[in-house]
Structure formats: structure tokens, C-alpha cells
Design an enzyme around this catalytic site. Structure first.
Site, PDB file in Angstrom:
ATOM      1  N   ARG A 160       0.842  -1.357   0.096  1.00  0.00           N
ATOM      2  CA  ARG A 160       0.005   0.028  -0.008  1.00  0.00           C
ATOM      3  C   ARG A 160       0.692   1.258   0.051  1.00  0.00           C
ATOM      4  NH1 ARG A 160      -1.832  -3.428  -1.168  1.00  0.00           N
ATOM      5  NH2 ARG A 160      -3.323  -4.912  -0.213  1.00  0.00           N
ATOM      6  N   SER A 209      -9.580   1.167   4.559  1.00  0.00           N
ATOM      7  CA  SER A 209      -8.955   0.724   5.536  1.00  0.00           C
ATOM      8  C   SER A 209      -8.279   2.345   6.058  1.00  0.00           C
ATOM      9  CB  SER A 209      -7.763  -0.185   5.392  1.00  0.00           C
ATOM     10  OG  SER A 209      -8.417  -1.393   5.083  1.00  0.00           O
ATOM     11  N   GLU A 279      -3.242   4.633   6.224  1.00  0.00           N
ATOM     12  CA  GLU A 279      -3.079   4.454   5.114  1.00  0.00           C
ATOM     13  C   GLU A 279      -3.632   5.587   4.322  1.00  0.00           C
ATOM     14  OE1 GLU A 279      -4.449   0.305   3.737  1.00  0.00           O
ATOM     15  OE2 GLU A 279      -5.491   1.336   1.894  1.00  0.00           O
TER      16      GLU A 279
END
Ligand code: FAD
Length: 286
Positions: A160, A209, A279
Site C-alpha cells: 500500500r 482501511s 493508510e
């Protein structure tokens, strides 16, 4: 539609449905226009599908919105594989669906991931055991006013994350896909979407998320273990379905979401010693 708007509310351009206005909202339709806008406003925030951002209630000074860069091409197949190029504004899920229709395999994991191709490369988006890094042949970037190709390795894609040169913008991405059986590709896509429906709160606005998973663990498991599921600050709530999702119950402000994020970070730190890494990207002042 004009290519520049003043005081454009940003909430509607984010999956959180939260955020104040952009003083200046720019919508380039060509790479030349993008280069022009980036040259004039190097501090402009690059916005794709807005599915991984929390925009502040005050908004942001300059936003460059890439949804209109939607070119698409496929090179002639070679040894059973095809190089597929899509503009950064192309929907990642729409690309996955299109590849299925063309009998090309490799982007099944992308089905159901919100946002654009550009955002997917920057975030090295992934699901169901696949990620952008596995299939990206190259990305074309605008860096310091010049267009140049970068390999996945040069972009430093990892979980990510990417390491783009400072101020760089992804213009398009080329994926290396294999010829496959359309029915089998479709079956895998449906299976991935089904898993997503069972585990994620898809019927209520969020930005996916909030935190990256720490090595060897899951942020959602840790947050849930500390009793956060269902916890609210105003209209912002830790999802009952997935504790690493914060959802907007309809009246959440960015300040409330941010307060909940801080509460989670502090409690996880004091309760487990783990420093959670975000994130989602914050846009504007918090
Ligand atoms: C319900 C839901 C489920 C999700 N599930 C997943 C999942 O399974 N897996 C996963 O990986 N993610 C998931 N996400 C998160 C999100 O969809 C991904 O991170 C997505 O790839 C972000 O793309 P975007 O176009 O929306 O990027 P944005 O949110 O618009 O931007 C994200 C970041 O990328 C930068 N950026 C965007 N485009 C460019 C560009 N062309 N050039 C340079 N910088 C750029 C922005 O400046 C920002 O820093 C989910 C989100 C939601 C809401």
C-alpha cells in the site's frame, strides 16, 4: 463543463462524502493541460477517485482532479500476453471488468477496489492476494514538466505504498495481462467481490482501511480487541463490520473522523505499544 472552478465542494468527489471546498478546482483533459496546471500550481493536491482521502472541513487551496484522463489502448498480444494502457483517471474496477470482457487475466483482484488507475498505482492497491505491483509493466509520469516511463521497481511499490519522485503525477499505467478464459476470470472477480461484501461496510460512506496492517498482524483485529467497534465521535463511527473502517453515518465532519483516528492511535499505542501507520491521506489542515 469548464476546466477550472472556484470554491468547488470536495465532499462529492470523495467516497467519505466529507470535505470543504477547493478554492481552485482544476480538471485537466489532456497531459498538456495537466502539465500546465502542475507548472502553475506545484502545491496542488492530486485527486483521483477520492477513495483513500480525508479532506478537511475547511477544504484545500488547489485541487487537480484527474478523472478526465481516461485514455485506453491495448497492444497486439505477444506470446499470450497483452500490454494494456489506461489513463490515470480510468476507474480501476471498470478496467478490471473490461479486461474480463476481453478475456485478459491479471486484474481480477481489482474488481471492487474503488478509485482510479492512478490512485491504484500510487497506493499499490491490492486485494485477494493480488496487487498492482504484480501486473504493472510501467507507469508514465509527469515529473518536472516532462513525461517519462517508470518501472514498478523504480516506483518503489510495496505494501500500500509507492515512492514517486517529489511532485510527480501518474499520467497512465500499462499492465501486463495474460490471455485467459473469460468465464474463469469472471468467476474469480465475483468471488472477490463476494468476499468484499461479506467483510466490508460497502453500503455506507468510508475511505476503506484507515490504517496499514502492522507486520504479522491486522489493524482491524487490534482495534476490535480494544473495544472500538461501533465507537462514535459525532457522525463518525468505527464500523461494526470491520474495525479498520471508519464510516460516515451521514453527518460526520472531517474533524470528528480525525478525532476518532487520534483516539484509536493513542489507545493502540498505550494498550499494545504498536504505532499504527495511516493508510488514508489527509488533505488540508487538521
Ligand atoms: C469501500 C472501500 C474499499 C476499499 N478497498 C480497498 C482494497 O481492497 N484494497 C486497496 O488497496 N484499497 C482499498 N480501498 C482504498 C482505495 O480504494 C485505494 O487506495 C485506491 O487505489 C485509491 O485510488 P483513488 O483514485 O481513489 O485515489 P485518491 O483517494 O484520489 O488518492 C490517494 C492518494 O494518491 C494520490 N494520487 C491519486 N492519483 C494520483 C496520480 N494520478 N498521480 C499521483 N498521485 C495520485 C493522491 O494525491 C493521494 O495521495 C478501499 C476504499 C474504499 C472506500
Amino acid at each position: 463543463m469548464t476546466k477550472a472552478r472556484k470554491n468547488e465542494p470536495l465532499a462529492k468527489f470523495t467516497t467519505f462524502r466529507i470535505g470543504g471546498p477547493a478554492e481552485l478546482f482544476l480538471m485537466p483533459e489532456t497531459v498538456e493541460e495537466l502539465a500546465d496546471f502542475c507548472g502553475k500550481y506545484p502545491e496542488g493536491f492530486i485527486l483521483g477517485g477520492g477513495s483513500n482521502v480525508l479532506v478537511s472541513d475547511e477544504g484545500a487551496p488547489v485541487v487537480i482532479f484527474l478523472k478526465k484522463l481516461k485514455n485506453f489502448s491495448v497492444a497486439a498480444p505477444e506470446n499470450g500476453s497483452s500490454a494494456v494502457t489506461a489513463g490515470s483517471g480510468y476507474s480501476f474496477t471498470a478496467l478490471s471488468r473490461k479486461m474480463c470482457g476481453m478475456g485478459l487475466s491479471g486484474l481480477e483482484f481489482a474488481y471492487g477496489i474503488p478509485g482510479t488507475v492512478g490512485g491504484a498505482v500510487v497506493m499499490n492497491a491490492g486485494a485477494s492476494g493480488g496487487e498492482v505491483k504484480d501486473v504493472l509493466e510501467k507507469a508514465t509520469l509527469l515529473v518536472d514538466g516532462k513525461v517519462r516511463d517508470f518501472s514498478g521497481r523504480e516506483l518503489g511499490l510495496s505494501y500500500r505504498k509507492s515512492e514517486l519522485p517529489k511532485g510527480a503525477v501518474i499520467v497512465s499505467a500499462t499492465f501486463n495481462l495474460q490471455q485467459g478464459d473469460e468465464k474463469e476470470i469472471e468467476r474469480r472477480m465475483k468471488e472477490n467481490l463476494e468476499k468484499r461484501k461479506q467483510t466490508q461496510p460497502l453500503d455506507i460512506p468510508s475511505a476503506g482501511s484507515v490504517f496499514r496492517n502492522p507486520p504479522g498482524d491486522f489493524a482491524g483485529r487490534i482495534i476490535e480487541s480494544l473495544g472500538f467497534k461501533g465507537r462514535c465521535v459525532g457522525g463518525a463511527q468505527v464500523s461494526e463490520k470491520h474495525a479498520n473502517f471508519i464510516v460516515n453515518q451521514g453527518w460526520a465532519t472531517a474533524a470528528q473522523v480525525f478525532q476518532l483516528i487520534k483516539m484509536i492511535e493513542e489507545t493502540v499505542k498505550s494498550g499494545t505499544g504498536i504505532t499504527l501507520e495511516r493508510e488514508i491521506k489527509l488533505v488540508g489542515n487538521f
